[in-house]
Design a protein around this motif. Structure first.
Motif, PDB file in Angstrom:
ATOM      1  N   VAL A 228       0.778  -1.356  -0.001  1.00  0.00           N
ATOM      2  CA  VAL A 228       0.058   0.072   0.012  1.00  0.00           C
ATOM      3  C   VAL A 228       0.821   1.285   0.060  1.00  0.00           C
ATOM      4  CG1 VAL A 228      -1.679   1.198   1.230  1.00  0.00           C
ATOM      5  CG2 VAL A 228      -1.854  -1.154   1.141  1.00  0.00           C
ATOM      6  N   ARG A 229       1.780   1.269   0.882  1.00  0.00           N
ATOM      7  CA  ARG A 229       2.878   2.606   1.048  1.00  0.00           C
ATOM      8  C   ARG A 229       3.558   2.743  -0.497  1.00  0.00           C
ATOM      9  NH1 ARG A 229       3.639   5.430   4.714  1.00  0.00           N
ATOM     10  NH2 ARG A 229       5.916   5.767   4.420  1.00  0.00           N
ATOM     11  N   GLY A 230       3.885   1.526  -1.125  1.00  0.00           N
ATOM     12  CA  GLY A 230       4.436   1.495  -2.327  1.00  0.00           C
ATOM     13  C   GLY A 230       3.571   2.115  -3.669  1.00  0.00           C
ATOM     14  N   LEU A 231       2.352   2.214  -3.463  1.00  0.00           N
ATOM     15  CA  LEU A 231       1.505   2.808  -4.379  1.00  0.00           C
ATOM     16  C   LEU A 231       1.563   4.257  -4.368  1.00  0.00           C
ATOM     17  CD1 LEU A 231      -1.776   0.705  -3.706  1.00  0.00           C
ATOM     18  CD2 LEU A 231      -0.185   0.505  -5.631  1.00  0.00           C
ATOM     19  N   ALA A 232       2.395   4.871  -3.432  1.00  0.00           N
ATOM     20  CA  ALA A 232       2.586   6.224  -3.635  1.00  0.00           C
ATOM     21  C   ALA A 232       3.263   6.661  -4.827  1.00  0.00           C
ATOM     22  CB  ALA A 232       3.596   6.777  -2.333  1.00  0.00           C
ATOM     23  N   THR A 233       4.063   5.790  -5.435  1.00  0.00           N
ATOM     24  CA  THR A 233       4.701   5.881  -6.788  1.00  0.00           C
ATOM     25  C   THR A 233       3.861   5.373  -7.909  1.00  0.00           C
ATOM     26  OG1 THR A 233       5.945   3.733  -6.752  1.00  0.00           O
ATOM     27  CG2 THR A 233       6.902   5.965  -5.424  1.00  0.00           C
ATOM     28  N   ASP A 234       2.584   5.013  -7.634  1.00  0.00           N
ATOM     29  CA  ASP A 234       1.801   4.544  -8.751  1.00  0.00           C
ATOM     30  C   ASP A 234       1.530   5.577  -9.865  1.00  0.00           C
ATOM     31  OD1 ASP A 234      -0.130   1.967  -9.100  1.00  0.00           O
ATOM     32  OD2 ASP A 234      -0.954   3.635 -10.109  1.00  0.00           O
ATOM     33  N   PRO A 235       1.562   5.489 -11.072  1.00  0.00           N
ATOM     34  CA  PRO A 235       1.386   6.410 -12.008  1.00  0.00           C
ATOM     35  C   PRO A 235      -0.067   7.007 -12.131  1.00  0.00           C
ATOM     36  CG  PRO A 235       1.810   4.250 -13.271  1.00  0.00           C
ATOM     37  CD  PRO A 235       1.924   4.147 -11.842  1.00  0.00           C
ATOM     38  N   ASP A 236      -1.037   6.210 -11.501  1.00  0.00           N
ATOM     39  CA  ASP A 236      -2.359   6.635 -11.416  1.00  0.00           C
ATOM     40  C   ASP A 236      -2.670   7.386 -10.311  1.00  0.00           C
ATOM     41  OD1 ASP A 236      -5.180   6.997 -11.394  1.00  0.00           O
ATOM     42  OD2 ASP A 236      -5.618   4.798 -11.223  1.00  0.00           O
ATOM     43  N   PRO A 237      -3.061   8.662 -10.243  1.00  0.00           N
ATOM     44  CA  PRO A 237      -3.111   9.626  -9.206  1.00  0.00           C
ATOM     45  C   PRO A 237      -4.320   9.024  -8.395  1.00  0.00           C
ATOM     46  CG  PRO A 237      -3.833  10.616 -11.253  1.00  0.00           C
ATOM     47  CD  PRO A 237      -3.186   9.567 -11.806  1.00  0.00           C
TER      48      PRO A 237
ATOM     49  N   ALA B  63      13.761  -8.808  -2.141  1.00  0.00           N
ATOM     50  CA  ALA B  63      13.178  -7.625  -2.764  1.00  0.00           C
ATOM     51  C   ALA B  63      11.758  -7.911  -3.035  1.00  0.00           C
ATOM     52  CB  ALA B  63      13.800  -7.387  -4.233  1.00  0.00           C
ATOM     53  N   GLU B  64      11.071  -8.885  -2.858  1.00  0.00           N
ATOM     54  CA  GLU B  64       9.657  -8.864  -3.048  1.00  0.00           C
ATOM     55  C   GLU B  64       8.652  -8.784  -2.015  1.00  0.00           C
ATOM     56  OE1 GLU B  64       7.026 -12.796  -4.533  1.00  0.00           O
ATOM     57  OE2 GLU B  64       8.082 -13.111  -2.501  1.00  0.00           O
ATOM     58  N   PRO B  65       7.915  -7.420  -2.335  1.00  0.00           N
ATOM     59  CA  PRO B  65       7.059  -6.895  -1.225  1.00  0.00           C
ATOM     60  C   PRO B  65       5.862  -8.217  -1.087  1.00  0.00           C
ATOM     61  CG  PRO B  65       7.126  -5.540  -2.978  1.00  0.00           C
ATOM     62  CD  PRO B  65       7.892  -6.820  -3.474  1.00  0.00           C
ATOM     63  N   ARG B  66       5.487  -8.668   0.187  1.00  0.00           N
ATOM     64  CA  ARG B  66       4.566  -9.702   0.535  1.00  0.00           C
ATOM     65  C   ARG B  66       3.984  -9.595   1.950  1.00  0.00           C
ATOM     66  NH1 ARG B  66       9.557 -11.880   0.276  1.00  0.00           N
ATOM     67  NH2 ARG B  66      10.374 -13.126   1.975  1.00  0.00           N
ATOM     68  N   ALA B  67       2.938 -10.221   2.203  1.00  0.00           N
ATOM     69  CA  ALA B  67       2.293 -10.140   3.494  1.00  0.00           C
ATOM     70  C   ALA B  67       3.364 -10.839   4.467  1.00  0.00           C
ATOM     71  CB  ALA B  67       0.976 -10.952   3.237  1.00  0.00           C
ATOM     72  N   GLY B  68       3.388 -10.138   5.620  1.00  0.00           N
ATOM     73  CA  GLY B  68       4.131 -10.689   6.832  1.00  0.00           C
ATOM     74  C   GLY B  68       5.607 -10.065   6.515  1.00  0.00           C
ATOM     75  N   LYS B  69       5.935  -9.236   5.487  1.00  0.00           N
ATOM     76  CA  LYS B  69       7.274  -8.884   5.415  1.00  0.00           C
ATOM     77  C   LYS B  69       7.267  -7.267   5.952  1.00  0.00           C
ATOM     78  CE  LYS B  69      10.832  -7.976   1.915  1.00  0.00           C
ATOM     79  NZ  LYS B  69      11.164  -8.157   0.553  1.00  0.00           N
ATOM     80  N   VAL B  70       8.269  -6.866   6.633  1.00  0.00           N
ATOM     81  CA  VAL B  70       8.402  -5.497   7.173  1.00  0.00           C
ATOM     82  C   VAL B  70       8.834  -4.646   6.002  1.00  0.00           C
ATOM     83  CG1 VAL B  70       9.542  -6.483   9.338  1.00  0.00           C
ATOM     84  CG2 VAL B  70      11.002  -5.882   7.369  1.00  0.00           C
ATOM     85  N   GLY B  71       7.976  -3.519   6.315  1.00  0.00           N
ATOM     86  CA  GLY B  71       8.180  -2.487   5.102  1.00  0.00           C
ATOM     87  C   GLY B  71       9.528  -1.828   5.110  1.00  0.00           C
ATOM     88  N   GLY B  72       9.874  -0.955   4.423  1.00  0.00           N
ATOM     89  CA  GLY B  72      11.118  -0.362   4.180  1.00  0.00           C
ATOM     90  C   GLY B  72      12.356  -1.149   3.537  1.00  0.00           C
ATOM     91  N   ALA B  73      13.357  -1.026   4.133  1.00  0.00           N
ATOM     92  CA  ALA B  73      14.455  -1.718   3.562  1.00  0.00           C
ATOM     93  C   ALA B  73      15.884  -1.704   4.542  1.00  0.00           C
ATOM     94  CB  ALA B  73      15.172  -0.831   2.233  1.00  0.00           C
TER      95      ALA B  73
END
Length: 606
Positions: free
Chosen positions: A204-213, A353-363
């Protein structure tokens, strides 16, 4: 996608932890875990035999020299083993919050090594009894670890009694560490519903860079709604952690919650003050950038939060293979050794590198064994996520250069730990701008990708610093409610972002998002690292051959001296506001270029 479903062939990779241990229930893992716990116990008994603890001044005799060398060698051996076990467990728990076996193993391991913190404190207190200059003169082992020993002796001036420090270390398992783990567990499991689809918070937080406003805005509202459901336990965790920190600071004789973080980072208040002065002076330029971006995206009152890192121009989207190839190509413009690290990281499955459920955000990047790292990120195909990959691989390169140092020698303050990562990001930006040529839309996208990331590190980090200062102070008077935490967060964002962000659409729960608050003042060192890295890159441009000759050595020495001494190797005075202002001018010049490009561009968000 469930655990049993096949992964797409082009999916970003998951890392491989089996080179360290075959499994959590393997003989190798269980055996070494048991050995480490027993070794801590043996070291406790040995400390008692040798009298390693606080006391009256002690003459530096042959026996004292032998004791110092024995402890240093024991610490280095034990820390090497602890790093391997701890990193392996952390690698499991941060990629799968539902892994009960890993969580249980981590809890048992932390309990078994908790007494090491007391031993570390006892050794520091013992060192404070000695004439360290004489010890260092008489012992090659002590001379090789002079900076670590001096830091330890200095730290002893802020210790409680031995029994109190022992109790604090034991209670941390059910106190500070437990509250930090609660935050990590809750946020890793958190989901939000975007356009009818339930997604992990990292996605969800990664959608901040989605091309669709519309998609970006929907994700922002869904995210805030999701945080609403967990703010009460997260506020309790943050209050408990900061309350504990305030008590321990008072008991240890610190009169300011920020002071321990400065000492731990080898940075004086004057150095931080010089950097902050330059940051505050640069804020109007950042607001100019944000307003120009807002106009480009059709917003009249500053950027809404959901568009802070929105793509503009004609941004390139990257498949995973393209991302690693781009990073490698940029790194090759500096050196073959740096480029070769990318090959190793990909071939040896260092990266998850794969986003998925149960994985922490960030890096993050963690050193596991000498010169060998593991890198976690949440790749979404944006240039920002490529920059993040370059950043974390920069940490891995730093770890590579620290590989031949002992654990006590490689203990790098965070203010210097960002040196290689920011340098690698700067290389990526320079390579990207050189490659884009006269493509206005591509250049605008690259400039914005760089500036939006830098804005996070300069402006948003400044807001987090202001928030944590206010939080630590107010917590002295009692528990802060969710509503008060939100007020402090919004006030800090207002002071940092000003009219660059639409006041109706800030992020009231950034205090809940970031796990950084569970390490005291884990914010300003990022700004230090960014601006220091830019300053180093300027030195590289002035004399590439001279810089290359000294850079790897600098990285290998970041645990051997304070920030000022290491910066002086390249003629940098970090106590001079002018140095920080010069680094910021590199960024504000790019802001000018962005504003000009945005004003002449007919590219709009549609």
């Amino acid at each position: 996608m469930t655990a049993t479903e096949p992964r797409p062939a082009d999916a970003p990779p998951r890392w491989d932890l089996t080179p360290f241990f075959p499994s959590l229930d393997s003989r190798e893992f269980l055996g070494l875990s048991e050995e480490v716990g027993a070794e801590v116990g043996r070291l406790q008994r040995r400390f008692d035999e040798l009298g390693v603890r606080a006391g009256e001044p002690l003459e530096v005799t042959d026996a004292v020299v032998a004791t110092a060398e024995e402890v240093v060698e024991s610490f280095n051996r034990l820390l090497t083993r602890m790093r391997r076990i701890g990193s392996y467990l952390y690698g499991h728990t941060t990629t799968d919050a539902t892994d009960a076996a890993a969580a249980g193993a981590l809890s048992r391991y932390q309990a078994s090594v908790a007494p090491f913190a007391t031993l570390d404190g006892r050794f520091d207190a013992w060192l404070a009894r000695l004439d360290l200059d004489e010890l260092i003169a008489r012992s090659p082992v002590a001379a090789d670890h002079a900076y670590a020993l001096q830091r330890g002796a200095d730290a002893a001036t802020h210790q409680m009694t031995e029994d109190q420090e022992d109790l604090a270390a034991e209670l941390a398992l059910t106190g500070g560490r437990a509250w930090a783990k609660l935050h990590a567990d809750l946020t890793a499991r958190l989901t939000a519903t975007v356009d009818g689809e339930v997604l992990p918070m990292s996605v969800v937080r990664g959608l901040a860079t989605d091309p669709d406003p519309a998609r970006r805005e929907a994700a922002y509202h869904a995210e805030l709604e999701a945080w609403d459901g967990v703010t009460v336990p997260l506020a309790a965790a943050l209050n408990a952690f900061k309350g504990e920190a305030n008590v321990l600071n008072r008991r240890r004789g610190w009169d300011d919650a920020l002071a321990p973080a400065l000492v731990n980072n080898g940075v004086t208040p004057e150095i931080l003050g010089a950097m902050q002065e330059a940051v505050v002076a640069s804020l109007p330029a950042w607001r100019r950038y944000l307003r120009a971006k807002a106009a480009l995206l059709g917003h009249a009152d500053g950027l809404p939060w959901w568009d802070l890192i929105a793509p503009v121009g004609t941004p390139k989207r990257f498949a995973w293979d393209e991302a690693t190839s781009s990073v490698r190509g940029a790194f090759a413009s500096y050196s073959g050794r740096l480029a070769g690290l990318v090959d190793t990281a990909v071939a040896d499955a260092w990266i998850d590198a794969e986003p998925r459920a149960g994985k922490v955000g960030g890096a993050y990047c963690m050193s596991v064994t000498d010169g060998v790292s593991r890198v976690l990120c949440n790749f979404d195909g944006s240039f920002d996520s490529v920059q993040t990959l370059a950043h974390e691989l920069g940490h891995a390169y730093h770890n590579l250069n620290l590989g031949e140092r002992t654990p006590m020698q490689r203990n790098t303050p965070m203010a210097l730990a960002e040196t290689a990562s920011i340098f690698c990001e700067t290389i990526m930006v320079q390579a990207g701008l050189a490659a884009v040529g006269d493509d206005v839309g591509g250049r605008l996208a690259l400039l914005d990708g760089d500036l939006s990331g830098a804005c996070q590190v300069v402006v948003d980090i400044h807001s987090r610093f202001l928030f944590e200062r206010a939080l630590s102070t107010e917590r002295l008077g009692g528990v802060l409610s969710v509503e008060r935490l939100r007020e402090l967060m919004l006030d800090a964002q207002d002071e940092a972002y000003g009219d660059g962000v639409d006041p109706r659409w800030r992020h009231r729960d950034m205090w809940a998002v970031k796990g950084h608050y569970f390490t005291a003042f884990y914010n300003w060192p990022y700004t230090f690292g960014l601006l220091f890295g830019i300053g180093l890159y300027a030195e590289f441009q002035r004399d590439p051959d001279r810089f290359r000759a000294g850079y790897d050595d600098l990285l290998s020495a970041t645990g051997l001296g304070d920030a000022a001494a290491l910066a002086a190797r390249f003629g940098i005075d970090v106590a001079d506001t002018g140095f920080w202002a010069a680094s910021l001018r590199v960024l504000t010049d790019r802001i000018g270029e962005f504003v000009d490009a945005a004003g002449s561009s007919d590219l709009t968000d549609s």
